[in-house]
Design a protein around this motif. Structure first.
Motif, short mmCIF file in Angstrom:
data_model
loop_
_atom_site.label_atom_id
_atom_site.label_comp_id
_atom_site.label_asym_id
_atom_site.label_seq_id
_atom_site.Cartn_x
_atom_site.Cartn_y
_atom_site.Cartn_z
N ASP A 9 59.02 30.79 42.54
CA ASP A 9 58.15 31.71 43.27
C ASP A 9 58.77 33.11 43.21
O ASP A 9 59.85 33.29 42.67
N VAL A 10 58.09 34.09 43.79
CA VAL A 10 58.57 35.47 43.79
C VAL A 10 59.00 35.82 45.21
O VAL A 10 58.25 35.60 46.17
N ALA A 11 60.21 36.37 45.36
CA ALA A 11 60.73 36.76 46.67
C ALA A 11 59.78 37.75 47.34
O ALA A 11 59.25 38.65 46.69
N GLU A 12 59.58 37.59 48.65
CA GLU A 12 58.63 38.43 49.40
C GLU A 12 59.00 39.92 49.33
O GLU A 12 58.12 40.77 49.18
N ASP A 13 60.29 40.26 49.44
CA ASP A 13 60.67 41.67 49.37
C ASP A 13 60.40 42.24 47.98
O ASP A 13 60.07 43.42 47.84
N LEU A 14 60.49 41.42 46.94
CA LEU A 14 60.18 41.87 45.58
C LEU A 14 58.69 42.11 45.41
O LEU A 14 58.28 43.07 44.76
N VAL A 15 57.87 41.27 46.03
CA VAL A 15 56.41 41.45 45.97
C VAL A 15 56.04 42.82 46.51
O VAL A 15 55.27 43.56 45.89
N GLU A 16 56.61 43.20 47.65
CA GLU A 16 56.32 44.51 48.24
C GLU A 16 56.84 45.65 47.37
O GLU A 16 56.17 46.66 47.17
N LYS A 17 58.02 45.48 46.82
CA LYS A 17 58.60 46.50 45.93
C LYS A 17 57.73 46.70 44.68
O LYS A 17 57.47 47.83 44.26
N LEU A 18 57.23 45.63 44.10
CA LEU A 18 56.36 45.71 42.92
C LEU A 18 55.04 46.39 43.26
O LEU A 18 54.51 47.17 42.47
N ARG A 19 54.52 46.09 44.44
CA ARG A 19 53.25 46.71 44.87
C ARG A 19 53.43 48.23 44.98
O ARG A 19 52.61 49.00 44.49
N LYS A 20 54.52 48.67 45.60
CA LYS A 20 54.79 50.10 45.73
C LYS A 20 55.05 50.74 44.37
O LYS A 20 54.63 51.86 44.10
N PHE A 21 55.74 50.01 43.51
CA PHE A 21 56.07 50.52 42.17
C PHE A 21 54.80 50.76 41.35
O PHE A 21 54.70 51.74 40.61
N ARG A 22 53.82 49.88 41.48
CA ARG A 22 52.56 50.03 40.74
C ARG A 22 51.85 51.33 41.08
O ARG A 22 51.17 51.91 40.24
N PHE A 23 52.00 51.79 42.31
CA PHE A 23 51.27 52.97 42.76
C PHE A 23 52.14 54.20 42.93
O PHE A 23 51.74 55.17 43.56
N ARG A 24 53.32 54.20 42.33
CA ARG A 24 54.21 55.36 42.44
C ARG A 24 53.56 56.57 41.78
O ARG A 24 52.82 56.44 40.82
N LYS A 25 53.88 57.74 42.30
CA LYS A 25 53.27 58.98 41.82
C LYS A 25 54.12 59.70 40.78
O LYS A 25 53.63 60.51 40.01
N GLU A 26 55.43 59.41 40.74
CA GLU A 26 56.32 60.09 39.81
C GLU A 26 55.93 59.77 38.36
O GLU A 26 55.42 58.69 38.07
N GLN A 67 50.77 37.51 37.87
CA GLN A 67 49.69 37.48 38.86
C GLN A 67 50.08 38.23 40.13
O GLN A 67 49.30 38.99 40.68
N THR A 68 51.30 38.00 40.59
CA THR A 68 51.78 38.64 41.81
C THR A 68 51.85 40.15 41.66
O THR A 68 51.49 40.89 42.57
N ALA A 69 52.31 40.61 40.50
CA ALA A 69 52.42 42.05 40.24
C ALA A 69 51.08 42.66 39.83
O ALA A 69 50.98 43.86 39.64
N GLU A 70 50.06 41.81 39.68
CA GLU A 70 48.71 42.22 39.32
C GLU A 70 48.67 43.00 38.00
O GLU A 70 48.05 44.05 37.89
N LEU A 71 49.35 42.45 37.01
CA LEU A 71 49.33 43.00 35.66
C LEU A 71 48.33 42.21 34.83
O LEU A 71 48.02 41.07 35.13
N THR A 72 47.80 42.82 33.77
CA THR A 72 46.78 42.16 32.96
C THR A 72 47.08 42.30 31.47
O THR A 72 48.03 42.97 31.08
#
Length: 131
Positions: free
Chosen positions: A9-26, A102-107
């Motif tokens: 499975d994917v660690a919960e703190d990593l799930v949140e980090k990946l979600r924020k990383f997907r929407f980073r503005k830099e 799937q967790t990182a919502e990549l396609t």
């Protein structure tokens, strides 16, 4: 059938980090490098890198251990499974890849073999980032 297999499975703190990383503005290149904690059967954060070039990223990856990498700008997912890895490691990573994608919502999964390493690449936009 392999698509439904979930070894780790994917660690919960990593799930949140990946979600924020997907929407980073830099717009600089950044990477999240992940590994599997074999004892906990979890995909966990290994390292975060900012302002990294493709060559620097390549140098950061161990020669004989699989890793998952998410790279920004453009956003892409890389499954690195170098030649010479233990079969047990390769199976754990291969069996966990789909869950992480799937967790990182990549396609759009594609396959590439470069420099005797295997990379699975998923992207959210057309990528020109070369490893």
């Amino acid at each position: 059938m392999s698509e439904s297999l979930v070894v780790c499975d994917v660690a919960e703190d990593l799930v949140e980090k990946l979600r924020k990383f997907r929407f980073r503005k830099e717009t600089n290149n950044a990477a999240i490098i992940m590994k599997i904690d074999k004892d906990k059967r979890l995909v966990v954060l290994d390292e975060e890198l900012e302002g990294i070039s493709p060559d620097e990223l390549k140098d950061e990856l161990p020669e004989r251990q699989p890793h998952f990498i998410v790279v920004s700008y453009p956003l892409c997912f890389i499954f690195s499974s170098p030649v010479g890895c233990k079969p047990e490691q390769q199976m754990m990573y291969a069996g966990s890849k789909n869950k992480l994608v799937q967790t990182a919502e990549l396609t759009k999964v594609a396959f590439k073999c470069l420099n005797q390493s295997v990379f699975w690449i998923s992207w959210l936009e057309e990528i020109t980032f070369k490893i």
